[in-house]
Design an enzyme around this catalytic site. Structure first.
Site, mmCIF file in Angstrom:
data_model
loop_
_atom_site.group_PDB
_atom_site.id
_atom_site.type_symbol
_atom_site.label_atom_id
_atom_site.label_comp_id
_atom_site.label_asym_id
_atom_site.label_seq_id
_atom_site.Cartn_x
_atom_site.Cartn_y
_atom_site.Cartn_z
ATOM 1 N N HIS A 189 -6.525 68.465 35.511
ATOM 2 C CA HIS A 189 -5.766 68.139 34.289
ATOM 3 C C HIS A 189 -4.463 68.921 34.250
ATOM 4 O O HIS A 189 -3.402 68.355 33.964
ATOM 5 C CB HIS A 189 -6.568 68.518 33.028
ATOM 6 C CG HIS A 189 -7.822 67.743 32.805
ATOM 7 N ND1 HIS A 189 -9.042 68.345 32.612
ATOM 8 C CD2 HIS A 189 -8.058 66.407 32.730
ATOM 9 C CE1 HIS A 189 -9.970 67.414 32.404
ATOM 10 N NE2 HIS A 189 -9.411 66.238 32.489
ATOM 11 N N LYS A 219 -19.518 59.913 23.037
ATOM 12 C CA LYS A 219 -19.775 60.832 24.156
ATOM 13 C C LYS A 219 -20.342 62.128 23.632
ATOM 14 O O LYS A 219 -19.949 62.604 22.561
ATOM 15 C CB LYS A 219 -18.457 61.144 24.890
ATOM 16 C CG LYS A 219 -18.020 60.068 25.851
ATOM 17 C CD LYS A 219 -16.949 60.624 26.779
ATOM 18 C CE LYS A 219 -16.218 59.545 27.540
ATOM 19 N NZ LYS A 219 -15.024 60.068 28.214
ATOM 20 N N ARG A 260 -7.805 59.454 40.303
ATOM 21 C CA ARG A 260 -8.447 60.162 41.413
ATOM 22 C C ARG A 260 -8.852 59.145 42.467
ATOM 23 O O ARG A 260 -8.031 58.629 43.180
ATOM 24 C CB ARG A 260 -9.656 60.957 40.902
ATOM 25 C CG ARG A 260 -9.236 62.165 40.080
ATOM 26 C CD ARG A 260 -10.349 62.690 39.231
ATOM 27 N NE ARG A 260 -10.657 61.754 38.154
ATOM 28 C CZ ARG A 260 -11.515 61.976 37.180
ATOM 29 N NH1 ARG A 260 -12.189 63.096 37.148
ATOM 30 N NH2 ARG A 260 -11.707 61.096 36.240
ATOM 31 N N SER A 285 -14.501 67.120 34.842
ATOM 32 C CA SER A 285 -15.135 68.028 33.885
ATOM 33 C C SER A 285 -16.653 67.979 34.039
ATOM 34 O O SER A 285 -17.326 69.015 33.947
ATOM 35 C CB SER A 285 -14.755 67.644 32.454
ATOM 36 O OG SER A 285 -13.368 67.718 32.276
HETATM 37 P P1 ADP Z 1 -11.668 60.902 29.616
HETATM 38 O O1 ADP Z 1 -12.835 61.350 28.816
HETATM 39 O O2 ADP Z 1 -10.684 60.046 28.862
HETATM 40 O O3 ADP Z 1 -12.015 60.363 30.992
HETATM 41 P P2 ADP Z 1 -10.856 63.382 30.825
HETATM 42 O O4 ADP Z 1 -10.662 64.597 30.001
HETATM 43 O O5 ADP Z 1 -12.016 63.370 31.752
HETATM 44 O O6 ADP Z 1 -10.819 62.194 29.826
HETATM 45 O O7 ADP Z 1 -9.548 63.100 31.686
HETATM 46 C C1 ADP Z 1 -8.305 62.920 31.067
HETATM 47 C C2 ADP Z 1 -7.308 62.389 32.078
HETATM 48 O O8 ADP Z 1 -7.160 63.305 33.155
HETATM 49 C C3 ADP Z 1 -7.700 61.069 32.731
HETATM 50 O O9 ADP Z 1 -6.519 60.303 32.878
HETATM 51 C C4 ADP Z 1 -8.221 61.442 34.077
HETATM 52 O O10 ADP Z 1 -8.014 60.429 35.017
HETATM 53 C C5 ADP Z 1 -7.359 62.650 34.399
HETATM 54 N N1 ADP Z 1 -8.040 63.546 35.306
HETATM 55 C C6 ADP Z 1 -9.261 64.092 35.158
HETATM 56 N N2 ADP Z 1 -9.570 64.866 36.216
HETATM 57 C C7 ADP Z 1 -8.506 64.795 37.059
HETATM 58 C C8 ADP Z 1 -8.226 65.337 38.350
HETATM 59 N N3 ADP Z 1 -9.124 66.108 39.002
HETATM 60 N N4 ADP Z 1 -7.034 65.063 38.920
HETATM 61 C C9 ADP Z 1 -6.167 64.261 38.275
HETATM 62 N N5 ADP Z 1 -6.367 63.701 37.078
HETATM 63 C C10 ADP Z 1 -7.526 63.951 36.471
#
Ligand code: ADP
Length: 160
Positions: free
Chosen positions: A17, A41, A90, A128
């Site tokens: 992130h 969620k 990803r 996450s």
């Molecule tokens: P959500 O619950 O909407 O999936 P996340 O908090 O998991 O939200 O992720 C928010 C954003 O960050 C999403 O666009 C996701 O694709 C991006 N993201 C999550 N992990 C990574 C990573 N390792 N590298 C790049 N982008 C990421």
């Protein structure tokens, strides 16, 4: 002034992130990083904890605004007058879901554009949920999340 939104659950914020947000910050004048509350969620951290962890993780980016929101993303961007959403991609597996979200958001608010940023190869399998799974079994997540997040995980999971 160009403004973008990086939305997410950030439960918790990872180095993946931080990388995407940092890259957005180098292109846009202002970047909103917003924790969207999703009642469907189950989260490990409260919204306030997630906002606090983001504040610390992103303190080096002066053009970031961090907040939380309960509701539709398209209502939020209208309210904040934001026209660009930046999302990280990803593996191919992200594509279908993100494609659907981007199409639906465009349907609800035609002036909104979703920009995709490719994850760095070393973040391609970082999420996450994987971080929570490793930390839950007392594994080392120090190279995957900011230091204070690793400490918060230990405290939350009672391993600290
Ligand atoms: P959500 O619950 O909407 O999936 P996340 O908090 O998991 O939200 O992720 C928010 C954003 O960050 C999403 O666009 C996701 O694709 C991006 N993201 C999550 N992990 C990574 C990573 N390792 N590298 C790049 N982008 C990421």
């Amino acid at each position: 002034m160009t403004t973008a939104l990086c939305p997410g659950s950030f439960d918790p914020v990872t180095n993946g992130h931080v990388d995407i947000i940092g890259r957005a910050c180098s292109i846009f004048d202002q970047v909103y990083v917003t924790v969207f509350e999703n009642p469907n969620k189950k989260h490990l951290f409260s919204v306030q904890e997630r906002v606090d962890m983001l504040r610390q993780a992103l303190q080096d980016f002066p053009n970031v605004v961090i907040e939380s929101y309960y509701g539709l993303l398209t209502d939020y961007v209208r309210m904040r007058q934001i026209r660009v959403v930046v999302k990280g991609l990803r593996a191919v597996s992200d594509f279908e879901y993100e494609f659907q979200m981007a199409q639906m958001n465009k349907h609800l608010y035609d002036e909104l554009e979703t920009f995709f940023v490719m994850a760095r190869p070393d973040h391609a399998y970082l999420s996450s949920s994987v971080v929570k799974e490793i930390a839950g079994f007392n594994g080392d997540v120090d190279s995957l999340v900011p230091r204070h997040v690793s400490e918060m995980l230990k405290r939350k999971l009672g391993k600290g």
